[in-house]
Design a protein around this motif. Sequence first.
Motif, PDB file in Angstrom:
ATOM      1  N   GLY A   1     -22.087   4.726   6.669  1.00  0.00           N
ATOM      2  CA  GLY A   1     -22.109   4.058   5.375  1.00  0.00           C
ATOM      3  C   GLY A   1     -21.032   4.579   4.447  1.00  0.00           C
ATOM      4  O   GLY A   1     -20.456   3.831   3.646  1.00  0.00           O
ATOM      5  N   LEU A   2     -20.720   5.865   4.569  1.00  0.00           N
ATOM      6  CA  LEU A   2     -19.680   6.479   3.746  1.00  0.00           C
ATOM      7  C   LEU A   2     -18.301   5.961   4.145  1.00  0.00           C
ATOM      8  O   LEU A   2     -17.464   5.640   3.299  1.00  0.00           O
ATOM      9  CB  LEU A   2     -19.736   7.999   3.890  1.00  0.00           C
ATOM     10  N   CYS A   3     -18.069   5.856   5.447  1.00  0.00           N
ATOM     11  CA  CYS A   3     -16.794   5.352   5.955  1.00  0.00           C
ATOM     12  C   CYS A   3     -16.588   3.899   5.538  1.00  0.00           C
ATOM     13  O   CYS A   3     -15.498   3.516   5.103  1.00  0.00           O
ATOM     14  CB  CYS A   3     -16.751   5.483   7.477  1.00  0.00           C
ATOM     15  N   VAL A   4     -17.637   3.091   5.652  1.00  0.00           N
ATOM     16  CA  VAL A   4     -17.540   1.673   5.283  1.00  0.00           C
ATOM     17  C   VAL A   4     -17.266   1.525   3.793  1.00  0.00           C
ATOM     18  O   VAL A   4     -16.452   0.692   3.367  1.00  0.00           O
ATOM     19  CB  VAL A   4     -18.828   0.931   5.685  1.00  0.00           C
ATOM     20  N   ALA A   5     -17.944   2.335   2.970  1.00  0.00           N
ATOM     21  CA  ALA A   5     -17.733   2.263   1.521  1.00  0.00           C
ATOM     22  C   ALA A   5     -16.298   2.645   1.156  1.00  0.00           C
ATOM     23  O   ALA A   5     -15.656   1.986   0.311  1.00  0.00           O
ATOM     24  CB  ALA A   5     -18.717   3.183   0.807  1.00  0.00           C
ATOM     25  N   ASP A   6     -15.766   3.699   1.789  1.00  0.00           N
ATOM     26  CA  ASP A   6     -14.393   4.125   1.506  1.00  0.00           C
ATOM     27  C   ASP A   6     -13.384   3.043   1.894  1.00  0.00           C
ATOM     28  O   ASP A   6     -12.443   2.747   1.143  1.00  0.00           O
ATOM     29  CB  ASP A   6     -14.080   5.419   2.261  1.00  0.00           C
ATOM     30  N   LEU A   7     -13.579   2.465   3.075  1.00  0.00           N
ATOM     31  CA  LEU A   7     -12.650   1.442   3.545  1.00  0.00           C
ATOM     32  C   LEU A   7     -12.714   0.193   2.677  1.00  0.00           C
ATOM     33  O   LEU A   7     -11.687  -0.435   2.397  1.00  0.00           O
ATOM     34  CB  LEU A   7     -12.957   1.089   5.006  1.00  0.00           C
ATOM     35  N   THR A   8     -13.921  -0.187   2.270  1.00  0.00           N
ATOM     36  CA  THR A   8     -14.062  -1.372   1.424  1.00  0.00           C
ATOM     37  C   THR A   8     -13.312  -1.190   0.108  1.00  0.00           C
ATOM     38  O   THR A   8     -12.590  -2.096  -0.346  1.00  0.00           O
ATOM     39  CB  THR A   8     -15.553  -1.654   1.144  1.00  0.00           C
ATOM     40  N   PHE A   9     -13.468  -0.027  -0.502  1.00  0.00           N
ATOM     41  CA  PHE A   9     -12.777   0.253  -1.761  1.00  0.00           C
ATOM     42  C   PHE A   9     -11.263   0.291  -1.554  1.00  0.00           C
ATOM     43  O   PHE A   9     -10.500  -0.252  -2.351  1.00  0.00           O
ATOM     44  CB  PHE A   9     -13.262   1.587  -2.332  1.00  0.00           C
ATOM     45  N   LEU A  10     -10.823   0.919  -0.462  1.00  0.00           N
ATOM     46  CA  LEU A  10      -9.389   1.055  -0.199  1.00  0.00           C
ATOM     47  C   LEU A  10      -8.745  -0.299   0.086  1.00  0.00           C
ATOM     48  O   LEU A  10      -7.681  -0.627  -0.456  1.00  0.00           O
ATOM     49  CB  LEU A  10      -9.172   1.992   0.992  1.00  0.00           C
ATOM     50  N   ILE A  11      -9.387  -1.098   0.923  1.00  0.00           N
ATOM     51  CA  ILE A  11      -8.791  -2.359   1.355  1.00  0.00           C
ATOM     52  C   ILE A  11      -8.702  -3.363   0.216  1.00  0.00           C
ATOM     53  O   ILE A  11      -7.678  -4.024   0.026  1.00  0.00           O
ATOM     54  CB  ILE A  11      -9.606  -2.943   2.534  1.00  0.00           C
ATOM     55  N   HIS A  12      -9.771  -3.468  -0.552  1.00  0.00           N
ATOM     56  CA  HIS A  12      -9.803  -4.488  -1.593  1.00  0.00           C
ATOM     57  C   HIS A  12      -9.242  -3.997  -2.923  1.00  0.00           C
ATOM     58  O   HIS A  12      -9.083  -4.800  -3.847  1.00  0.00           O
ATOM     59  CB  HIS A  12     -11.236  -4.976  -1.783  1.00  0.00           C
ATOM     60  N   GLY A  13      -8.955  -2.724  -3.027  1.00  0.00           N
ATOM     61  CA  GLY A  13      -8.459  -2.193  -4.292  1.00  0.00           C
ATOM     62  C   GLY A  13      -6.995  -1.819  -4.290  1.00  0.00           C
ATOM     63  O   GLY A  13      -6.487  -1.296  -5.293  1.00  0.00           O
ATOM     64  N   ASN A  14      -6.282  -2.073  -3.185  1.00  0.00           N
ATOM     65  CA  ASN A  14      -4.869  -1.709  -3.096  1.00  0.00           C
ATOM     66  C   ASN A  14      -4.072  -2.854  -2.490  1.00  0.00           C
ATOM     67  O   ASN A  14      -4.560  -3.555  -1.594  1.00  0.00           O
ATOM     68  CB  ASN A  14      -4.692  -0.447  -2.225  1.00  0.00           C
ATOM     69  N   PRO A  15      -2.827  -3.054  -2.949  1.00  0.00           N
ATOM     70  CA  PRO A  15      -2.009  -4.163  -2.426  1.00  0.00           C
ATOM     71  C   PRO A  15      -1.553  -3.908  -0.994  1.00  0.00           C
ATOM     72  O   PRO A  15      -1.392  -2.763  -0.572  1.00  0.00           O
ATOM     73  CB  PRO A  15      -0.819  -4.199  -3.389  1.00  0.00           C
ATOM     74  N   ASP A  16      -1.334  -4.999  -0.247  1.00  0.00           N
ATOM     75  CA  ASP A  16      -0.873  -4.888   1.134  1.00  0.00           C
ATOM     76  C   ASP A  16       0.612  -4.564   1.223  1.00  0.00           C
ATOM     77  O   ASP A  16       1.079  -4.020   2.219  1.00  0.00           O
ATOM     78  CB  ASP A  16      -1.155  -6.183   1.897  1.00  0.00           C
ATOM     79  N   THR A  17       1.363  -4.908   0.168  1.00  0.00           N
ATOM     80  CA  THR A  17       2.809  -4.687   0.181  1.00  0.00           C
ATOM     81  C   THR A  17       3.244  -3.931  -1.069  1.00  0.00           C
ATOM     82  O   THR A  17       2.549  -3.921  -2.083  1.00  0.00           O
ATOM     83  CB  THR A  17       3.570  -6.022   0.247  1.00  0.00           C
ATOM     84  N   LEU A  18       4.417  -3.308  -0.965  1.00  0.00           N
ATOM     85  CA  LEU A  18       5.010  -2.644  -2.115  1.00  0.00           C
ATOM     86  C   LEU A  18       5.647  -3.687  -3.030  1.00  0.00           C
ATOM     87  O   LEU A  18       5.762  -4.864  -2.675  1.00  0.00           O
ATOM     88  CB  LEU A  18       6.061  -1.633  -1.647  1.00  0.00           C
ATOM     89  N   GLU A  19       6.080  -3.264  -4.194  1.00  0.00           N
ATOM     90  CA  GLU A  19       6.718  -4.190  -5.133  1.00  0.00           C
ATOM     91  C   GLU A  19       7.988  -4.797  -4.549  1.00  0.00           C
ATOM     92  O   GLU A  19       8.344  -5.930  -4.857  1.00  0.00           O
ATOM     93  CB  GLU A  19       7.045  -3.466  -6.441  1.00  0.00           C
ATOM     94  N   SER A  20       8.647  -4.049  -3.674  1.00  0.00           N
ATOM     95  CA  SER A  20       9.876  -4.545  -3.051  1.00  0.00           C
ATOM     96  C   SER A  20       9.609  -5.482  -1.879  1.00  0.00           C
ATOM     97  O   SER A  20      10.547  -6.039  -1.311  1.00  0.00           O
ATOM     98  CB  SER A  20      10.736  -3.370  -2.585  1.00  0.00           C
ATOM     99  N   GLY A  21       8.345  -5.645  -1.492  1.00  0.00           N
ATOM    100  CA  GLY A  21       7.994  -6.567  -0.420  1.00  0.00           C
ATOM    101  C   GLY A  21       7.724  -5.920   0.921  1.00  0.00           C
ATOM    102  O   GLY A  21       7.232  -6.582   1.840  1.00  0.00           O
ATOM    103  N   GLU A  22       8.042  -4.620   1.064  1.00  0.00           N
ATOM    104  CA  GLU A  22       7.786  -3.947   2.337  1.00  0.00           C
ATOM    105  C   GLU A  22       6.292  -3.694   2.542  1.00  0.00           C
ATOM    106  O   GLU A  22       5.499  -3.730   1.600  1.00  0.00           O
ATOM    107  CB  GLU A  22       8.537  -2.599   2.395  1.00  0.00           C
ATOM    108  N   VAL A  23       5.936  -3.430   3.788  1.00  0.00           N
ATOM    109  CA  VAL A  23       4.549  -3.124   4.126  1.00  0.00           C
ATOM    110  C   VAL A  23       4.126  -1.837   3.418  1.00  0.00           C
ATOM    111  O   VAL A  23       4.847  -0.838   3.455  1.00  0.00           O
ATOM    112  CB  VAL A  23       4.395  -2.961   5.659  1.00  0.00           C
ATOM    113  N   ASN A  24       2.973  -1.866   2.781  1.00  0.00           N
ATOM    114  CA  ASN A  24       2.432  -0.676   2.110  1.00  0.00           C
ATOM    115  C   ASN A  24       1.828   0.232   3.179  1.00  0.00           C
ATOM    116  O   ASN A  24       0.659   0.119   3.523  1.00  0.00           O
ATOM    117  CB  ASN A  24       1.375  -1.086   1.090  1.00  0.00           C
ATOM    118  N   PHE A  25       2.643   1.154   3.693  1.00  0.00           N
ATOM    119  CA  PHE A  25       2.175   2.001   4.785  1.00  0.00           C
ATOM    120  C   PHE A  25       1.210   3.083   4.306  1.00  0.00           C
ATOM    121  O   PHE A  25       0.363   3.545   5.072  1.00  0.00           O
ATOM    122  CB  PHE A  25       3.359   2.650   5.505  1.00  0.00           C
TER     123      PHE A  25
END
Length: 531
Positions: A448-472
């Motif tokens: 449950g802790l892992c799922v909560a962390d991933l949910t917050f991380l995935i939905h709270g951060n952009p997939d790409t940087l401002e320059s358009g590159e992949v947000n690694f």
Amino acid sequence: MLMLRTTPGRMMDRYAPSFEIDEEFLKHSLAEVHHYQDHHDIKESLYHTYHPASREIPRDPMTRDPMSRELLSTRDSAPPPPAPRAGSEPRSMLSPRPVTPPRPPRTVAETTATTPDPNETDCCAELERSGVLFQVDPASELVYSNAPPKDKGDSMHSNIKGGSVDALIAEATIYRDTEFVQTVVFTHSTFITTDEILKKCILRYRHFARSNEKIAENCVKLFSDILGNTWMYLTKPMIDLANEFIQLLFEDKLTDQAVTLQSTLFSQFQYCKEHKCEVTYSPATSISSDNLSWTFLLKVKPRDVALQMTQIDFEKFSKIKLCEILTYVKVPSETTSPNMCAFVTHFNSVSFWASSLILRRDSKDDRQRVYRRLLSVMEHLIKLNNFSSAFALFAALVKTAVKRVVSLSSKQEKKLDASQTLMDSSESYKSLRSALKSATPPLIAYLGLCVADLTFLIHGNPDTLESGEVNFTKRHLTYTFMNVVRTSQAVPYNIAPRDDIICFLNNFNDHMTEEEMWQRSEQIKPRKRRN
């Protein structure tokens, strides 16, 4: 707090293909896989399979697929593919056009005299000069939080903020940092399809097969790692790509790598056939669960019960794949995350079973005795680093429907308070995180802790940087959270089964529903009506 309910949000694993397995096609594709016990027999058999004598079939460089055209244009002297089976259409991801008629091999003089198409040569040369995928070191195309490391042995994963898809793939084939490679392997589906990254691995291999043996070898390793972690998504295009790459490796006399990749493909095929492995326990001897009433719990040692629960938990926990966790956070589904869903269901069953065991007792003294025993079992689960079932029992013991019908002594209150401190959700489960970090395997993490962390991380951060590159950075944090599960799975418990306890637990199937628990609680202690 149960972990079954998660809120599906924006899809992070957007490029994950749907689960579709055609067993007949898989059998046909793997018909030439000779699975022998002797490693030399495998190599000898497959070598002759992929090396037909005195025959050369030139490849068509003008295939319709742009990626395939790049793959075929990077090496002019590619050896021939195996002849198609009689009465069947040739299947090829990299050469989709029909194979041209065979012709005798050209002599050295003919080869020298042949003038290549200048347009095709210029196009290929320009592609090799400009393509990041063809650069030996793509460091200049990556985005760093600080200056890029000068020494190739330096750690890079925490320094790379992002980059283009090709630059990340090229960096992964240098294997400067194992954790960087694993991040690409387990999170690639968030920025590229699996088919495309497999194609790019072959493309980079073809380019460096003659000039840089180390990079070429790493391309094979990356291809194998990605294929080996797509167990629920093994599709026809992936099988076509794998078979064609295996053929290419045999043609290049890389027999060991070809056999390893063939074994990976075969293992994934077998796993797809058995993609959901239910783990149930039955006693070896004929012990009837009817003869083991609830009083059995009072006779057996709490540690023995905790040991058997832990072994059952670990067998289910160890079957969870990291790709399932990422998919489960996106949309909980038994189709794409069967083992993850099965473990979540098991977690809830343990909690409901414990609550039901207390509520079904008629006398207050019996409820007190069962409650005390389950509290002792929970303490032993914590000592065994089984945080999953410990949390499940804790949720059962603090359930309102249960607590209102039992009376705890001061000693029991202190024990429950100590457990509550560990399981407290304040400060984002600070105490539980500290316990997990300091615990040494074997252990079973609270998912449950892992799922909560991933949910917050995935939905709270952009997939790409401002320059358009992949947000690694986002992908690396995603892998870090998921890797807690893989680390926990690395060391097994190896606890000897006890048939009487296993029979009593009965796979935790005997429990009431949430509504039935409340009805039973109010039956034991009716609510006071307000005038």
